[in-house]
Structures are given as structure tokens and as C-alpha cells.
Design a protein around this motif. Structure first.
Motif, PDB file in Angstrom:
ATOM      1  N   ASN A  79       0.789  -1.231   0.000  1.00  0.00           N
ATOM      2  CA  ASN A  79       0.000   0.000   0.000  1.00  0.00           C
ATOM      3  C   ASN A  79       0.824   1.285   0.000  1.00  0.00           C
ATOM      4  O   ASN A  79       0.271   2.377   0.043  1.00  0.00           O
ATOM      5  N   ARG A  80       2.151   1.181  -0.068  1.00  0.00           N
ATOM      6  CA  ARG A  80       2.982   2.377   0.079  1.00  0.00           C
ATOM      7  C   ARG A  80       2.760   3.404  -1.031  1.00  0.00           C
ATOM      8  O   ARG A  80       2.940   4.605  -0.827  1.00  0.00           O
ATOM      9  N   ASP A  81       2.339   2.966  -2.227  1.00  0.00           N
ATOM     10  CA  ASP A  81       2.149   3.902  -3.330  1.00  0.00           C
ATOM     11  C   ASP A  81       0.922   4.793  -3.145  1.00  0.00           C
ATOM     12  O   ASP A  81       0.704   5.714  -3.932  1.00  0.00           O
ATOM     13  N   ALA A  95       8.393  -4.868   7.245  1.00  0.00           N
ATOM     14  CA  ALA A  95       8.001  -4.664   8.641  1.00  0.00           C
ATOM     15  C   ALA A  95       8.078  -3.206   9.058  1.00  0.00           C
ATOM     16  O   ALA A  95       7.342  -2.772   9.924  1.00  0.00           O
ATOM     17  N   ILE A  96       8.991  -2.427   8.454  1.00  0.00           N
ATOM     18  CA  ILE A  96       9.166  -1.033   8.855  1.00  0.00           C
ATOM     19  C   ILE A  96       9.021  -0.124   7.639  1.00  0.00           C
ATOM     20  O   ILE A  96       9.653  -0.332   6.608  1.00  0.00           O
ATOM     21  N   TYR A  97       8.218   0.883   7.810  1.00  0.00           N
ATOM     22  CA  TYR A  97       8.047   1.883   6.756  1.00  0.00           C
ATOM     23  C   TYR A  97       8.687   3.173   7.251  1.00  0.00           C
ATOM     24  O   TYR A  97       8.298   3.702   8.286  1.00  0.00           O
ATOM     25  N   SER A  98       9.692   3.677   6.556  1.00  0.00           N
ATOM     26  CA  SER A  98      10.377   4.908   6.941  1.00  0.00           C
ATOM     27  C   SER A  98       9.976   6.024   5.989  1.00  0.00           C
ATOM     28  O   SER A  98       9.938   5.821   4.771  1.00  0.00           O
ATOM     29  N   PHE A 124      -3.446  13.908  11.480  1.00  0.00           N
ATOM     30  CA  PHE A 124      -2.495  13.428  10.478  1.00  0.00           C
ATOM     31  C   PHE A 124      -2.508  11.909  10.389  1.00  0.00           C
ATOM     32  O   PHE A 124      -2.514  11.334   9.289  1.00  0.00           O
ATOM     33  N   VAL A 125      -2.533  11.250  11.549  1.00  0.00           N
ATOM     34  CA  VAL A 125      -2.520   9.786  11.583  1.00  0.00           C
ATOM     35  C   VAL A 125      -3.774   9.219  10.927  1.00  0.00           C
ATOM     36  O   VAL A 125      -3.718   8.200  10.220  1.00  0.00           O
ATOM     37  N   ILE A 130      -1.068   8.422   6.300  1.00  0.00           N
ATOM     38  CA  ILE A 130      -0.545   7.317   7.113  1.00  0.00           C
ATOM     39  C   ILE A 130      -1.291   6.047   6.739  1.00  0.00           C
ATOM     40  O   ILE A 130      -2.522   6.028   6.682  1.00  0.00           O
ATOM     41  N   LEU A 131      -0.571   4.981   6.505  1.00  0.00           N
ATOM     42  CA  LEU A 131      -1.207   3.709   6.183  1.00  0.00           C
ATOM     43  C   LEU A 131      -1.840   3.090   7.427  1.00  0.00           C
ATOM     44  O   LEU A 131      -1.196   3.004   8.481  1.00  0.00           O
ATOM     45  N   PHE A 132      -3.097   2.700   7.317  1.00  0.00           N
ATOM     46  CA  PHE A 132      -3.823   2.022   8.399  1.00  0.00           C
ATOM     47  C   PHE A 132      -3.842   2.850   9.685  1.00  0.00           C
ATOM     48  O   PHE A 132      -3.806   2.302  10.789  1.00  0.00           O
ATOM     49  N   GLY A 133      -3.864   4.174   9.524  1.00  0.00           N
ATOM     50  CA  GLY A 133      -3.799   5.060  10.688  1.00  0.00           C
ATOM     51  C   GLY A 133      -4.920   4.873  11.683  1.00  0.00           C
ATOM     52  O   GLY A 133      -4.746   5.122  12.872  1.00  0.00           O
ATOM     53  N   LYS A 134      -6.075   4.414  11.207  1.00  0.00           N
ATOM     54  CA  LYS A 134      -7.216   4.236  12.119  1.00  0.00           C
ATOM     55  C   LYS A 134      -6.942   3.169  13.170  1.00  0.00           C
ATOM     56  O   LYS A 134      -7.645   3.087  14.189  1.00  0.00           O
TER      57      LYS A 134
END
Length: 297
Positions: A79-81, A95-98, A124-125, A130-134
Motif C-alpha cells: 500500500n505504500r504507493d 516490517a518497517i516503513y520509513s 495526520f494519523v 498514514i497507512l492504516f492510521g485508524k
């Protein structure tokens, strides 16, 4: 005379007397133990008070919480795109998104994190930045490390071991300039709820094991989850009491297994202790942008 019947009566009477004496003995010992245990608890409070250890107001109630399970996934990579205005990279097998923000988030200049600061970060979150911020909520602020931590919520309880969190990094002007994200994915409840030790029990255990120094302040313990099993396809999480201890120089985070009362040592997946302050965090975040794959949109 029926000597056999008399013999039976004597035997039964003797057995009844023995049972009565045993019940009386164990009941007395139980009462003595309860009284001694109560005195021990009072003594712990007295000892901590004499050591100038400030304690929070405890909930001191018994909770019941189940284990939870997560399955291995590549959701961050997949989902990063969807994100924009960020320079980003996914590490450690997804595992880590920077991410380094193109537009830093300016917070207040107050020494402490204010409610407005948290509200701004919450927005913002929960946004599409932000991915899956909820799935995350504010967890804690580490001033000495210039970090703000959001933890994933599982079964209405935060994951407090660092395996699923968002770490926001601040610069010297208290602006959010970058973040790192870990995400374990959807969580499912496993088995029945288990009775837990109380938050006060957790603090008592830490004190008995010399984990709470004199002249410190114990913050209110937080019930959370920590990973107890990490396999290739799934991970299991158990309930834990997360306890922060403030001193004049730093803040230490302690964890106590909420089922069996064992003290949990830090693992490599956790947020670095606040006492290990990295004064160059802002500079390193900025310089690392040249090392990331440039994927701005």
C-alpha cells in the motif's frame, strides 16, 4: 455387646475429630497468611514512601484479557504507493516503513506535549498520509529522545512492545520531520480471557526486584500487549503491564507479564530507551533522504 459396631463408631468419631482439627489448623494458617500478606503490601507502600517514590492512583482491580494473534503480511509494501508528499522506503521485509515528510508538522513550543499537539497528530494519523492510521492511538511522548509514539490497538488494548507502532521524530524546533511505522496487521482473539494481576501488583513486583530506584515517580501503569511468540507465519501477543518510571534525568519503561507476574526484558524490536538520547536524530533523518529510494509523488 456388638463390639464391631462400637469399633466402627469409634473409628468414625476419630476420623471426624481429625478432619475438624485439620480444618481448624488450615483455616488458622490461611488467616495468618492473609494478615501477613496484607502487612507485606502495606510495608511495600511504606518502603516506597520512605524511598521518596511517588506512586499513582491504582485501579487495583482484576481484569480478564485474552491472547491475540496476528498473521504475517506485506501490507505496508503493498500500500505504500497510496502515500504522497513523502520520501519513503520499506525495510525488513515490509516490517518497517520509513518516511521523511516534505511538509513538516509544526507543534507548539510548550515543553510538554499539549492536547492541541496530540489533536493535530491524530488528524495526520487518521488522514490518507498514514497507512492504516485508524488502527493507531497516541501512546506516549519521549522528550529526551524527541519522539512521539503511537501504538496499534488490538482488542481495545495498545501493543506496547514496539512491534506495531508509529514513531514520529522531532527536530529542535519541535516539528515532526519524519516517522517510522511498524504494522502487524489485523488481530484476532485467541482462546478465553485470563485473569490478570492488578496494576498495583505489577508495581510491587518491580519494587521487590529493585527495578524502581529511590527518588522517582511511577506513572499510572497501562495495560497492553507484548509479543510472546514470533513464527514465520504468525505471532502471538499476551497481556502486559507497561510502567514508566520518571527520574530527574530520564524515563525508564518497564513491563510485567500481566498473567504470571514475570518482568519482561527489552527486546531489539522496542523503541530505544529514552535515556539513550540521540541528539543527532533530526540531522540523521535529513541526511538519510539521499540514501532512500526517491519515490516522491
Amino acid at each position: 455387646m456388638d463390639f464391631k459396631r462400637i469399633e466402627i463408631i469409634f473409628v468414625l468419631t476419630f476420623l471426624a475429630l481429625n478432619v475438624f482439627l485439620l480444618v481448624t489448623y488450615f483455616d488458622k494458617n490461611y488467616n495468618d497468611f492473609s494478615e501477613n500478606d496484607s502487612n507485606v503490601q502495606v510495608n511495600f507502600i511504606d518502603e516506597m514512601d520512605k524511598a521518596n517514590i511517588k506512586l499513582p492512583k491504582f485501579q487495583n482491580e482484576t481484569n480478564k484479557v485474552p491472547y491475540v494473534q496476528t498473521e504475517a503480511n506485506d501490507l505496508l509494501t503493498e500500500n505504500r504507493d497510496k502515500l504522497s508528499n513523502q520520501t519513503r522506503i520499506v525495510e525488513e521485509n515490509g516490517a518497517i516503513y520509513s518516511s521523511i515528510l516534505s511538509n513538516p508538522i509544526a507543534l507548539s513550543q510548550e515543553k510538554k506535549l499539549t492536547s492541541k499537539d496530540i489533536e493535530k497528530l491524530n488528524d495526520f494519523v487518521k488522514s490518507d498520509q498514514i497507512l492504516f492510521g485508524k488502527d493507531y492511538q497516541f501512546f506516549r511522548y519521549i522528550p529526551s529522545g524527541q519522539q512521539i509514539i503511537y501504538a496499534q490497538i488490538a482488542n481495545n488494548i495498545p501493543i506496547t512492545d514496539g512491534t506495531s507502532e508509529i514513531i514520529f521524530h522531532l527536530d529542535s524546533s519541535k516539528q515532526v520531520i519524519s516517522y517510522e511505522q511498524r504494522y502487524v496487521g489485523p488481530v484476532t482473539v485467541q482462546g478465553e480471557s485470563r485473569e490478570l494481576i492488578t496494576d498495583k501488583n505489577a508495581v510491587d513486583i518491580l519494587y521487590q526486584n529493585n527495578e524502581i530506584p529511590a527518588d522517582t515517580t511511577v506513572k499510572k501503569p497501562i495495560l497492553g500487549y507484548y509479543r510472546t511468540l514470533n513464527l514465520e507465519e504468525l505471532s502471538m501477543y499476551a497481556p502486559v503491564w507497561f510502567v514508566e518510571i520518571d527520574s530527574s534525568t530520564d524515563t525508564q519503561a518497564k513491563r510485567v507479564d500481566a498473567i504470571n507476574g514475570t518482568i519482561i526484558k527489552s527486546s531489539s524490536t522496542e523503541t530505544p530507551p529514552s535515556e539513550e538520547k540521540d541528539d543527532s536524530s533530526a540531522d540523521s533523518s535529513e541526511s538519510s533522504s539521499s540514501e532512500l529510494s526517491s519515490e516522491k509523488q
